[in-house]
Structure formats: structure tokens, C-alpha cells
Design a protein around this motif. Structure first.
Motif, PDB file in Angstrom:
ATOM      1  N   HIS A 204       0.898  -1.157   0.000  1.00 52.86           N
ATOM      2  CA  HIS A 204       0.000   0.000   0.000  1.00 52.86           C
ATOM      3  C   HIS A 204       0.924   1.191   0.000  1.00 52.86           C
ATOM      4  CE1 HIS A 204      -2.125  -3.377   1.915  1.00 52.86           C
ATOM      5  NE2 HIS A 204      -3.201  -2.914   1.348  1.00 52.86           N
ATOM      6  N   PHE A 250      -3.856   3.365   3.652  1.00 53.57           N
ATOM      7  CA  PHE A 250      -4.825   3.988   4.567  1.00 53.57           C
ATOM      8  C   PHE A 250      -4.203   5.031   5.495  1.00 53.57           C
ATOM      9  CE2 PHE A 250      -7.209  -0.198   4.203  1.00 53.57           C
ATOM     10  CZ  PHE A 250      -8.359   0.339   3.629  1.00 53.57           C
ATOM     11  N   TRP A 283      -9.817   0.651  -0.304  1.00 51.87           N
ATOM     12  CA  TRP A 283     -11.256   0.566  -0.011  1.00 51.87           C
ATOM     13  C   TRP A 283     -11.688   1.752   0.882  1.00 51.87           C
ATOM     14  CZ3 TRP A 283     -14.619  -3.623  -1.330  1.00 51.87           C
ATOM     15  CH2 TRP A 283     -15.878  -3.564  -0.736  1.00 51.87           C
ATOM     16  N   GLU A 488      -5.757  -8.204   7.703  1.00 51.12           N
ATOM     17  CA  GLU A 488      -6.227  -6.827   7.870  1.00 51.12           C
ATOM     18  C   GLU A 488      -7.066  -6.673   9.136  1.00 51.12           C
ATOM     19  OE1 GLU A 488      -8.242  -5.089   4.522  1.00 51.12           O
ATOM     20  OE2 GLU A 488      -8.793  -3.317   5.694  1.00 51.12           O
TER      21      GLU A 488
HETATM   22  C1  NOJ Z   1      -8.630  -3.158   1.746  1.00 47.13           C
HETATM   23  C2  NOJ Z   1      -7.207  -3.644   1.843  1.00 47.13           C
HETATM   24  O1  NOJ Z   1      -6.435  -2.742   2.580  1.00 47.13           O
HETATM   25  C3  NOJ Z   1      -6.555  -3.842   0.481  1.00 47.13           C
HETATM   26  O2  NOJ Z   1      -5.307  -4.435   0.677  1.00 47.13           O
HETATM   27  C4  NOJ Z   1      -7.435  -4.649  -0.397  1.00 47.13           C
HETATM   28  O3  NOJ Z   1      -6.813  -4.885  -1.624  1.00 47.13           O
HETATM   29  C5  NOJ Z   1      -8.751  -3.911  -0.597  1.00 47.13           C
HETATM   30  N1  NOJ Z   1      -9.389  -3.762   0.710  1.00 47.13           N
HETATM   31  C6  NOJ Z   1      -9.697  -4.601  -1.556  1.00 47.13           C
HETATM   32  O4  NOJ Z   1     -10.218  -5.735  -0.995  1.00 47.13           O
END
Ligand code: NOJ
Length: 749
Positions: A204, A250, A283, A488
Motif C-alpha cells: 500500500h 490507509f 477501499w 487486515e
Molecule cells: C482493503 C485492503 O487494505 C486492500 O489491501 C485490499 O486490496 C482492498 N481492501 C480490496 O479488498
């Protein structure tokens, strides 16, 4: 004695990439013309529609109106090939311009055939196996119509409390760069427009792994120099490997959420690295800038994201709602929107979607035998032997009865690990089933799990397992974490084994029988006590579909462990962050410090010495980065440098002898570390610069060489310039980040 040459995976690729670049350039010009042609025919609404990604509603009817209006550029989480084709048909035949949809999915460590979690794969230090795994994932996912994965995750993670450490390649910048590039190449294949290629999405971007306290989504504070020296290089390597999309993170770094960060998205990614693909927000990370307190409302969200360089918004729908007004008011330029749409259309063309938008609804290449075999080999290479007292492993023919205990011995869902949406537990082969199948009647297997799942507290169950174990020659204890405990938002403040697992291991050890502890987990756990009482410890991470046979092979010596820790294992949580490439400080620990229990009562303030360490944990971790044993032993000797004095344009050749001094064939991961002794800013005590896997027969000795261009000693210095500073360097060729003898060289002006 044979001489083998080892090249850096990335370097090997350089000539290849440049000739690929030549041929793609011509194709690219044609694509650029097509992009401009479509763009010139698009209404503003259709342009903004391309910048919108929705999550599948499951129901085609609900999505079809949006697609017809041209309000959707991409859909994530649709994996039914019939529905994918139906949606694509609406886009191709019923929307005004017939622009195909880009279908996306999180294919992180396999689609159906699940490979070890990425942290496990990183332990293999084998870019080829990682590339093959990504290729197989792409073949399987594309066979149902997925053409975009949100992987690789290449966030440097130095805090195992962070649940997402499972998804990346660990703590090291170089290892993550090599592995990330290999994954990009595997996903994207030789040519992006092959129907089996899927666009990769390094994520990310950037710094997400440094979340405060290891709490997911948290703020980071990474100053520019550290960002450039530690966190950005894997992403740059991914761009060089041809990555076509990027995802923002994020976190807010030093107060700026990545989704609104012009510096990383425009200055670094576009201008410095020349990236011409799609940047997608994570997201709702766009609309979450309201929670961050960085945007007041959805209008500011859209304005700040698009102006910062986000091309496509994942699910939060502010672009569609707000961009028309923002353009009217002049707060976002239409040319900015045009650039974003160009990036999106360019990748759709490169993927060949305009010519070949549909998937064969009947040809699915899932769980092919070759895929399962590759997953098994990856699981073998991902396992790390952390301890092996008196060579209890591999198990000998004299072992007639084994007790298989612990909640992870037969947990087909749990061993798949995090981010598994499509893999099925019914296809998983567990250690218990593999051991039974492998041994037949030759060895009696007593199975008594003791605990039904990793968090369970069940003293009666523990007692039952211990009683059963008393009847065996050797105890195989499978412990670790359920899959839901990492990934996550699944962060932990306590990294000891959950539930009664610690009690179970302690009680098993008291039987006096040798305990072989196999850990299946998403992160390094603080297992010091269990290591102490176990005769052997094999760390398998979450090993995926074929974890069972891989572990059985390793336990019985049909395969030899070769994995090395891709991340430092802390003794206790209070040591975190603990990583090998730290700076020295003005008062480095000597490792002779007095520890808590030895401090005399009423000791004087300065009597302990004044160095940087913990009185209770000392200085060293439980296991350092790069550590792992084999069933054989290796000796390093005769380290030689091509020259002790080099210029910046030189290439340093490091040669050494590696000998298998044990009685089995085995593979050693030899590592090369460097320290820049004095810099315009302080430099890490060691940095990994090369590694290689060398397989040797018993008694065999090879002369191995590493090539290291001096230019790779560059770092971002006091002037925020990427330079090699002249001066003295230390170098180690070693089995891990804490061993090896130092040799020296100089770089001169
Ligand atoms: C949130 C996650 O942080 C990300 O890594 C993921 O690819 C997306 N959602 C889509 O599912």
C-alpha cells in the motif's frame, strides 16, 4: 570445486526489460493513439465513470444501469465467470463507447491453489518460487475472468503485532524489493495482453507497515529520508518490473493521508519513476480522509484525491458524485481527469481487454497437479527450522509411534492463512492427513488434538493430549494461530501462543518424550518458552493448500528445511520494533550488559553501564533476521573481494567457499550484508545486499560469487540526494544477519 555465479534477480532482468521496452514502445504508441481517440469521444460523465470502481453487488440487474450509463470502470469481487461475462457484455454492447470493465480481486497468495502466506514465501529467499506462485495464481484467477489483483503487498513491516505483516515479505527493503518484483513478473506474465496475465497492484503506497503500535490503519511518522531509504525502494523495484497499477495506503504519514499525498503520488511515482499506470485508492481510503480530518466533506475528498494523483476510487463513490461540480468550479481541472482516464484506458488496452473482453466460461484451470506440486514445494521452502536438538529431526525409522497433537494438526481452513476468499478447505491437505497417508501402517499415529482451535482454553483437552502423547516415541505438536488472527485489522498486543497452547507444550515436554513443535502462524510469535522445552521447532507460517504434505516431507526427511527468517523474532512484545538494520546509536549494546536478575540491590545509577538495551529482555531478539537451520551444516570460509578499493562505477565481486560439512544434501541461503561505516547521516549497522540459495551434497564445497555494483551502496544522504559516499565499508558473507566475519573495503572519489 565448482564455481557458481550468482546474480541479483533484479539485475538479471535489466537487459531483458530494456529489450521488452523497445518492443512495447511501438505497441504503446498505437495504444496511445487509441486512448486519445476514445478520450476525445467521451463525455465528462463517461470519463468520471471510468474512475469509479464498485464492489460487485452480486446482482447483475443492480449494476447494469450504472454500466450502461458508463458510470463504472472496474468491478471488484466478482468471481463467477458467467456473471463476469454478462457484466462485460453490458459494458461492451450496451454502453455508448463499449469500454470493457476491469475485473479485480484480492488474489494474494493463490486463487484456488493457496500458496504459503507471502511472509512464508519470503522465508524461502527464492524469487523463482515466488514468481511461479504468482504465475499460477494468475492462471487460475484469469481462467474465471479476473484480470487485476491487488498484490503484491510490499509494505516493510517491523512490527509483528500488525496483523498484515502476514501479507508482505517482512522487514527488509532488499528482500522485499526482490520478492515484490518477482510477484509482479509472475502475475503479469511475459506479456500483459495474454489472457492469463493479470495486472499487479503493488500496495500500500506507502508506509502502511509502520502503523503506530502495530495497530492497523494507524498513523505513521516516516521522515522523507527514511521513506526513501527503507519504504520506497520495493515500490520502485515494482515499477521497474513493469507493475501496471498501484494502490494508495490507509495511513496518514506525518499528517498527510496517502490518498491525498501529492508528493508520493505525483512527485515520486509519476515524475521520478515515470509510472504511467493506474493509481487506485484503497477501499474507501478516499472518503476516510474525512475521518482523518484532512477533508471536510465528500467534495473535498474527491478534490484532494484527484488533484493528488488518484485515478480510480475504490467503492466510496465521491468521484462520480462530486467531480462534475468540482470541474465546473475550476477546483479540479478537466485535464487532470483526462490524465486519470488515460492511465485507466492505457492499462485496459495493454491487458488486451478491448479485443478480448470475455472469458471462456467452461475452461477453468484450477488445482492443476502442477499447481499443487508448486504449492507443496513453496511450502517446503517456506518452513524454517529454528531448533533441532540432538538431530531429533528428521524422524528416524526407529520412531514407531508418533503422537500428533495440537489445534493446527488438522485445521484445513486455518492453515490457508489470511486473505483467502476463493481457496477451499475441502481441498486442503493437513499435516495429519499427509502423515497418515505417507506412513501407512509403518508407524502408528495417535491423534489427540487437545485443543479444538488455537484460542481454546481446555485443561481437560490438554490432559487428554498429554496422556495420549505418553504412549508415543515422539510428540508432534502443531500449534499457532487460526487464520483470523492475522491479516487486515487483526492486530494483537500479545504475541504469545493463544489459549492453552503454551500450557499444552509445557505439559507435553514434562512427559520426557521429545517434543517437535510445528508452528503455523501469520506472524513471528513470542515462543521463547516453547522453543526452550521443545527438542525441535519448525516454523511453517500458514503454509496453504499443500502445507500438510510439505511438513510431513520435512519431518521425515524427504525434504530438508532451508527457510530463513524474513523478519526478526522478538523475545517479547516490549522489544518491538526490533529489526536487524537499525542504526548503531551513540551507545550501542555490548551484549555483556547486566540483566534484571543480576542487578545487585541498591546498585548505583551508573553501575550497569549506559548502553541501549532492555534490562529484562537484553539486546538480542529470539531469532535474528536471516536465521534458519538445516538437517546438515554449512561452513563459510575464504571470503575474498575483487578489490579492497573501488570507484563508484565499479562492480565488487565477492567470492567465498561454502561447504556442506554435514551428512545430508541441503540448501543454504547465503547472505551478503554491508555497513557504510561513516556517512553524512547515520547508516544501519548492516544491510542485506545479496542472497542466494546454494544446494550442496555432503562434503561438497563450492566457490560462490556475488556481484555487487558499487552504485547499489547509494543512499539518500544529508542533502536528500541518492549518492554513494566515499569511505570505509564493512562486509559480511554469512548464514544470517548476526554471524560472519567482517571484511573491509573502501570507496574512493
Ligand atoms: C482493503 C485492503 O487494505 C486492500 O489491501 C485490499 O486490496 C482492498 N481492501 C480490496 O479488498
Amino acid at each position: 570445486m565448482k564455481v557458481i555465479k550468482v546474480f541479483f534477480a533484479g539485475l538479471l532482468l535489466l537487459p531483458l526489460t530494456s529489450c521488452v521496452q523497445e518492443t512495447t514502445k511501438k505497441g504503446d504508441e498505437a495504444i496511445e493513439r487509441k486512448v486519445e481517440s476514445i478520450l476525445s469521444r467521451m463525455t465528462l460523465e463517461e470519463k468520471i465513470g471510468q474512475m469509479n470502481q464498485i464492489s460487485s453487488y452480486g446482482n447483475i440487474g443492480d449494476m447494469s444501469n450504472l454500466i450502461k450509463k458508463g458510470e463504472v470502470g472496474s468491478i471488484l469481487n466478482e468471481v463467477d465467470p458467467v456473471r463476469i461475462n454478462a457484466l462485460q457484455r453490458i459494458a461492451m454492447e450496451e454502453s455508448r463507447l463499449g469500454i470493457p470493465l476491469l475485473m479485480a480481486r484480492d488474489v494474494i497468495h493463490g486463487f484456488k491453489t493457496i500458496f504459503p502466506i507471502p511472509l512464508g514465501q519470503a522465508a524461502s529467499f527464492n524469487p523463482q518460487i515466488v514468481k511461479d506462485g504468482a504465475r499460477i495464481a494468475a492462471i487460475e484467477a484469469s481462467s474465471v475472468g479476473i484480470r487485476w489483483t491487488f498484490a503484491p503487498m510490499i509494505d516493510i513491516a517491523r512490527d509483528p503485532r500488525w496483523g498484515r505483516i502476514a501479507e508482505g515479505c517482512g522487514e527488509d527493503t532488499y528482500l522485499t524489493s526482490v520478492m515484490g518484483a518477482a510477484m509482479v513478473e509472475g502475475f503479469q506474465g511475459d506479456s500483459l495482453n495474454s489472457p492469463t496475465s493479470i495486472a499487479a497492484c503493488p500496495k500500500h503506497f506507502v508506509g502502511y507497515g509502520a502503523a503506530e503500535g502495530g495497530r492497523d490503519y494507524n498513523s505513521t511518522f516516516i521522515p522523507e529520508r527514511r521513506l526513501r531509504n527503507v519504504y520506497l525502494p520495493p515500490f520502485e523495484a515494482a515499477v521497474k518490473a513493469g507493475a501496471t497499477t498501484f494502490m494508495t495506503s490507509f495511513n496518514d504519514n506525518d499528517g498527510v493521508p496517502s490518498t491525498g499525498n501529492t508528493f508520493i503520488l505525483k512527485d515520486v511515482l509519476r515524475r521520478e519513476w515515470g509510472f504511467d499506470g493506474i493509481v487506485v485508492s484503497d477501499w474507501a481510503s478516499a472518503s476516510e480522509m474525512i475521518n482523518h480530518g484532512f477533508a471536510a466533506d465528500s467534495k473535498e475528498v474527491a478534490m484532494k484525491s484527484v488533484n493528488a494523483g488518484v485515478d480510480m476510487e475504490m467503492v466510496s463513490y465521491t468521484f462520480v458524485k462530486e467531480l462534475p461540480g468540482l470541474i465546473k468550479e475550476g477546483k479540479v481541472k478537466e485535464s487532470t481527469v483526462n490524465d486519470a482516464v488515460r492511465n485507466i484506458l492505457r492499462i485496459k488496452y495493454r491487458l488486451g481487454l478491448f479485443d478480448n473482453p470475455y472469458v471462456d466460461e467452461k475452461q477453468h484451470v484450477l488445482y492443476a497437479p502442477s499447481h499443487l506440486e508448486a504449492a507443496r514445494q513453496a511450502a517446503v521452502e517456506s518452513a524454517i527450522l529454528l531448533k533441532n536438538d540432538k538431530d531429533v529431526l528428521p524422524l528416524q525409522a526407529s520412531v514407531r509411534t508418533v503422537a500428533v497433537v495440537g489445534p493446527m494438526a488438522n485445521a484445513p481452513y486455518e492453515q490457508l492463512g489470511t486473505w483467502v476468499f476463493d481457496g477451499e478447505k475441502a481441498r486442503t491437505q493437513t499435516p495429519l492427513s499427509a502423515i497418515r497417508e505417507m506412513l501407512g501402517d509403518r508407524v502408528q499415529v495417535i491423534y489427540e488434538p487437545g485443543l479444538a482451535y488455537s484460542r481454546e482454553k481446555n485443561p481437560a483437552g490438554v490432559a487428554k493430549a498429554v496422556a495420549a502423547a505418553g504412549r508415543a516415541d515422539v510428540i508432534l505438536a502443531f500449534v499457532g494461530e487460526e487464520s483470523i488472527l492475522s491479516g487486515e485489522a487483526h492486530c494483537l498486543a500479545d504475541l504469545n501462543l493463544q489459549g492453552d497452547q503454551g500450557t499444552l507444550i509445557a505439559a507435553l515436554a514434562k512427559t520426557g518424550k521429545p517434543v517437535v513443535t510445528v508452528v503455523m502462524a501469520g506472524r513471528p510469535l513470542t515462543i521463547g518458552k516453547e522453543v526452550e522445552v521443545s527438542a525441535a521447532v519448525l516454523y511453517a507460517f500458514h503454509p496453504g493448500t499443500m502445507g500438510g504434505p510439505a511438513i510431513a516431507d520435512l519431518l521425515w526427511g524427504r525434504a530438508v528445511p532451508s527457510g530463513k527468517t524474513p523478519v526478526t523474532f522478538p523475545k517479547m512484545v516490549g522489544q518491538i520494533p526490533v529489526y536487524y538494520a537499525h542504526n548503531n546509536t551513540g551507545r550501542p549494546a555490548t551484549r555483556t550488559e547486566t540483566l534484571l536478575n543480576d542487578i545487585p540491590v541498591e546498585a548505583g545509577q551508573t553501575s550497569l553501564g549506559n548502553t541501549s538495551f532492555y534490562m529484562d529482555a537484553g539486546f538480542d531478539p529470539l531469532f535474528p533476521f536471516g536465521y534458519g537451520l538445516s538437517y546438515t551444516t554449512f561452513e563459510y570460509s575464504n571470503v575474498k573481494l575483487s578489490s579492497a578499493t573501488l570507484k563508484r562505477e565499479d562492480v565488487l565481486t565477492v567470492t567465498f567457499d561454502l561447504e556442506n560439512t554435514g551428512r545430508r544434501e541441503g540448501t543454504e541461503i547465503a547472505q551478503l550484508y554491508v555497513q557504510d561505516k561513516v556517512g553524512s547521516v547515520t547508516r544501519p549497522v548492516k544491510e542485506l545486499k545479496r542472497f542466494t540459495r546454494v544446494t550442496l551434497k555432503p562434503g561438497e564445497k563450492k566457490n560462490v560469487s556475488f556481484e555487487l555494483p558499487v552504485s547499489e551502496l547509494a543512499f539518500w544522504n544529508i542533502d536528500m540526494a541518492r549518492v554513494v559516499e566515499a569511505g570505509d565499508f564493512g562486509l559480511w558473507v554469512a548464514a544470517d544477519s548476526q554471524s560472519g566475519e567482517e571484511v573491509f573495503f573502501k570507496v574512493t572519489d
